[in-house]
Design an enzyme around this catalytic site. Structure first.
Site, short mmCIF file in Angstrom:
data_model
loop_
_atom_site.label_atom_id
_atom_site.label_comp_id
_atom_site.label_asym_id
_atom_site.label_seq_id
_atom_site.Cartn_x
_atom_site.Cartn_y
_atom_site.Cartn_z
N ASP A 1 0.95 -1.10 0.01
CA ASP A 1 0.02 -0.12 -0.12
C ASP A 1 0.89 1.22 -0.03
OD1 ASP A 1 -2.44 -1.43 -0.03
OD2 ASP A 1 -2.49 -1.43 2.45
N TYR B 1 7.05 -10.19 6.49
CA TYR B 1 6.93 -8.81 6.70
C TYR B 1 7.53 -8.48 8.20
CZ TYR B 1 3.70 -7.99 2.62
OH TYR B 1 3.16 -7.84 1.51
#
Lengths: 248, 248
Positions: free
Chosen positions: B53, B111
């Protein structure tokens, strides 16, 4: 009136340097706007221990300023930290004597210059490290650093046209530190540095490390006082004002 | 035509995310512009292992693309690294089979989410760490992390309105690591993550650490599949796609 000393950090990337300049965004101006608001809109002028150029950072710059009334220093620090833009942080605020002066009190400054020495530049460090992709002989750079130590006339390492008359300064620490496989830093401690002196020293050190100047070039630059013999001015984004150490 | 796999890093700060969107600056679009130029101006579309994002970073995103002719991979990497903007770096390029696919080859992703946990936010980390100034009970957060481990339907942690049908994912690592006095990171490894899943998990973990939700809230969110029970979406700047690990 009460005089305050504050220790601040700032990311120099989006500033045209520390000191106020017409129509440009500077650290001084951003802080003075907030100080003036906190001072019942009576104008406040701050003084810094030193100036930093456009793109140069500070981990611990020292400033002083006067405000009316008496304030709780932690509440003042919090107000300044939160009301200044997010690329400025107020690390501490304390009351000092009315004649204390951030620039004129005897002090030493420590600057650090970070260099990413790798084939691929990290996108995350582009504003906080200079980058050099070619070979560097660290031993030669260390030898050159020892030649910079001590008291010298640094005219050859300052920008020509500088208005300061006495260009003798003393460097008490000049070190190269290997941080990891891809990052080194230079540490310089001294009683004062001339305009662009550190970036010109670093630009020269990189030339020496890359074997495009001999180690003895340092002596030549110091003795000749000729800027033309020095290397290029290293990029501003690698430079950090690390600490201001006041004597006593 | 030859298919290439590349590992790239990018600083997400100035991008409206990875994937092409009309009239916005994206990682995909910046790279495709250069690829198309290198491909005799025949349009090239790349595929990424995952989307990130707006504001989210990647240390090692994986992409693939096809180019005409046969090229030296190190020269291709250098051309892409230097011709793309400085917030994108090409770490490696290799030739892969014509049917290799960055997204559809089975893989796991790692992540990392960085959180600066300190009273004063560092100006230098504002684009690369989220910031939280209030107290955190790390033990409670660690207990909550163990409840996220394993295979679950993560509907309650994704943005409502997501179009993906199967929301069962498996998390094989969910850890909290203390970096220093002022910085922690969360590490998540799994076979896939839903839209905003990690930032919603982190937002919930911070609420739990700050004692505004019980550890058992995790089970409630997983079982109810209701986004309303989860904490707020944590800020994008703390999140980094660390690694994509392909099986075999």
């Amino acid at each position: 009136m009460t005089r305050y000393k504050a220790i601040i950090s700032y990311d120099g990337t989006a500033f045209a340097g520390f000191q106020t300049q017409n129509n440009q965004r500077t650290v001084q101006e951003e802080i003075e706007k907030v100080l003036t608001r906190l001072n019942s809109h009576q104008s406040v002028i701050l003084q810094g221990a030193g100036r930093t150029d456009s793109g140069v950072h500070a981990l611990a710059q020292v400033i002083h300023f006067d405000l009316n009334g008496v304030r709780d220093v932690e509440r003042l620090r919090f107000a300044l930290d939160t009301q200044t833009p997010e690329d400025i942080a107020f690390r501490s605020v304390e009351v000092v004597a009315e004649d204390w002066h951030a620039r004129f009190e005897p002090h030493e400054k420590i600057y650090e210059y970070y260099l990413e020495h790798s084939p691929i530049r990290s996108p995350f460090k582009r504003h906080y490290r200079a980058h050099f992709r070619y070979s560097l002989d660290l031993d030669k750079m260390r030898s050159a650093l020892t030649l910079l130590m001590g008291e010298h006339d640094f005219t050859g390492f300052t920008a020509s046209g500088s208005s300061v008359e006495d260009k003798v300064r003393k460097i008490s620490q000049a070190e190269l530190i290997v941080l990891d496989d891809e990052n080194i830093k230079f540490v310089f401690r001294g009683n004062g540095f001339l305009y662009k002196q550190i970036r010109n020293m670093v630009g020269t050190l990189i030339k020496i490390g890359n074997d495009r100047m001999p180690v003895s070039q340092i002596t030549k630059i110091l003795e000749s006082k000729n800027r033309k013999f020095a290397g290029p001015t290293a990029a501003p984004e690698g430079l950090f004002l690390k600490e201001v150490i006041y004597h006593g």
